[in-house]
Write an enzyme that holds these catalytic residues in place. Structure first.
Site, short mmCIF file in Angstrom:
data_model
loop_
_atom_site.label_atom_id
_atom_site.label_comp_id
_atom_site.label_asym_id
_atom_site.label_seq_id
_atom_site.Cartn_x
_atom_site.Cartn_y
_atom_site.Cartn_z
N LYS A 1 -107.29 38.53 -14.24
CA LYS A 1 -106.19 38.95 -14.35
C LYS A 1 -105.93 37.73 -13.30
CE LYS A 1 -105.59 42.93 -11.27
NZ LYS A 1 -106.15 42.05 -10.43
N ARG B 1 -120.73 38.68 -12.47
CA ARG B 1 -120.27 38.06 -11.63
C ARG B 1 -120.66 38.58 -10.52
NH1 ARG B 1 -114.09 38.79 -10.66
NH2 ARG B 1 -114.78 40.77 -8.89
N ARG C 1 -100.96 48.47 -6.73
CA ARG C 1 -101.92 49.76 -7.45
C ARG C 1 -102.17 51.31 -7.11
NH1 ARG C 1 -105.69 45.03 -6.17
NH2 ARG C 1 -108.15 45.97 -6.77
N ARG D 1 -114.86 50.36 -7.73
CA ARG D 1 -113.69 50.41 -8.06
C ARG D 1 -113.21 50.35 -9.44
NH1 ARG D 1 -115.36 44.12 -7.30
NH2 ARG D 1 -113.06 43.86 -7.67
N ARG E 1 -119.84 38.32 -3.85
CA ARG E 1 -118.91 38.49 -3.40
C ARG E 1 -119.31 39.83 -2.69
NH1 ARG E 1 -112.73 39.21 -6.13
NH2 ARG E 1 -113.02 40.62 -5.43
P1 AMP Z 1 -108.97 42.04 -5.03
O1 AMP Z 1 -109.61 40.86 -4.95
O2 AMP Z 1 -107.45 42.48 -5.62
O3 AMP Z 1 -109.46 42.79 -5.99
O4 AMP Z 1 -109.02 43.49 -4.17
C1 AMP Z 1 -109.96 42.99 -3.24
C2 AMP Z 1 -109.56 45.07 -2.48
O5 AMP Z 1 -108.72 44.96 -1.67
C3 AMP Z 1 -109.38 45.93 -3.32
O6 AMP Z 1 -110.92 46.73 -4.05
C4 AMP Z 1 -108.66 46.60 -2.37
O7 AMP Z 1 -110.13 47.22 -1.45
C5 AMP Z 1 -107.43 46.11 -1.57
N1 AMP Z 1 -107.54 45.93 -2.36
C6 AMP Z 1 -106.27 44.55 -2.55
N2 AMP Z 1 -104.81 45.21 -3.06
C7 AMP Z 1 -104.40 46.31 -2.77
C8 AMP Z 1 -103.61 47.76 -3.18
N3 AMP Z 1 -102.72 46.37 -3.82
N4 AMP Z 1 -103.31 48.48 -2.51
C9 AMP Z 1 -104.91 49.39 -1.95
N5 AMP Z 1 -106.16 48.44 -1.78
C10 AMP Z 1 -105.98 47.25 -2.09
#
Ligand code: AMP
Length: 187
Positions: A15, A127, A88, A144, A133
């Site tokens: 996404k 990945r 989220r 996750r 990462r």
């Molecule tokens: P992402 O790049 O979207 O996978 O986000 C990486 C990490 O950032 C996630 O695993 C969460 O720890 C944190 N994170 C990102 N967006 C949110 C959100 N809307 N609410 C809470 N934590 C977030």
């Protein structure tokens, strides 16, 4: 054309890539809370310091911090926005509705990039090997995905209940997924 869009999907659904491309295509603002948080961590801000260990574990940063972070960015624009990685939780979704309603706006559509559990696990492990990462170790990946199921998936029902959800098959070729999303946004 739809203006206020949410891209939903499990980690590894692609996404983020699709959100970026859609934003470019339609000239919309791409707001990724993951990217914004990584930026805060990199810049060593107070929020970054609070978020760092939470992100490394694959847990969610507290709702109030996320909502405060996104609020100023959202209110700065009346134009098209693609939200990626936010909301989220149902609490975040409710806060978003309130923020937009206060500005006389609302979400036009939530697009779910639908990918099976087995497929996202395979993709994330692949990945992890390629990109390294910090939040892509097997333990963190499994956390996750669990966090997504428990805390994020309920918002699929939230938007579906409002008649705002459209699912796209995320297991097709990337170009086909993009074409499907593009057609929906173009209306
Ligand atoms: P992402 O790049 O979207 O996978 O986000 C990486 C990490 O950032 C996630 O695993 C969460 O720890 C944190 N994170 C990102 N967006 C949110 C959100 N809307 N609410 C809470 N934590 C977030």
């Amino acid at each position: 054309m739809l203006q206020k869009l949410i891209l939903l999907g499990p980690p590894g659904s692609g996404k983020g890539t699709q959100a970026k491309r859609l934003a470019e295509k339609f000239g919309y603002l791409h707001l990724s809370t993951g990217d914004l948080l990584r930026e805060e961590v990199k810049n060593g801000t107070e929020l970054g310091a609070q978020a760092k260990t939470i992100m490394e574990k694959g847990d969610l940063v507290p709702d109030d911090l996320i909502v405060a972070m996104i609020k100023s960015r959202l209110s700065a624009t009346d134009d098209g926005v693609i939200l990626d990685g936010f909301p989220r939780t149902v609490t975040q979704a409710e806060s978003l509705d309130k923020m937009l309603a206060d500005a006389g706006q609302g979400i036009d559509r939530a697009l779910l990039v639908d990918v099976s559990d087995a497929e996202v696990t395979t993709r994330l492990l692949g990945r992890a090997r390629i990109e390294g990462r910090a939040d892509d170790t097997p333990e963190v990946i499994s956390n996750r995905l669990g966090v997504y199921k428990q805390q994020t998936e309920p918002i699929v029902d939230y938007y579906s209940g409002k008649g705002l959800l459209t699912k796209v098959n995320g297991e097709q070729e990337i170009e086909k997924v993009f074409a499907d999303l593009e057609a929906i946004v173009a209306g």
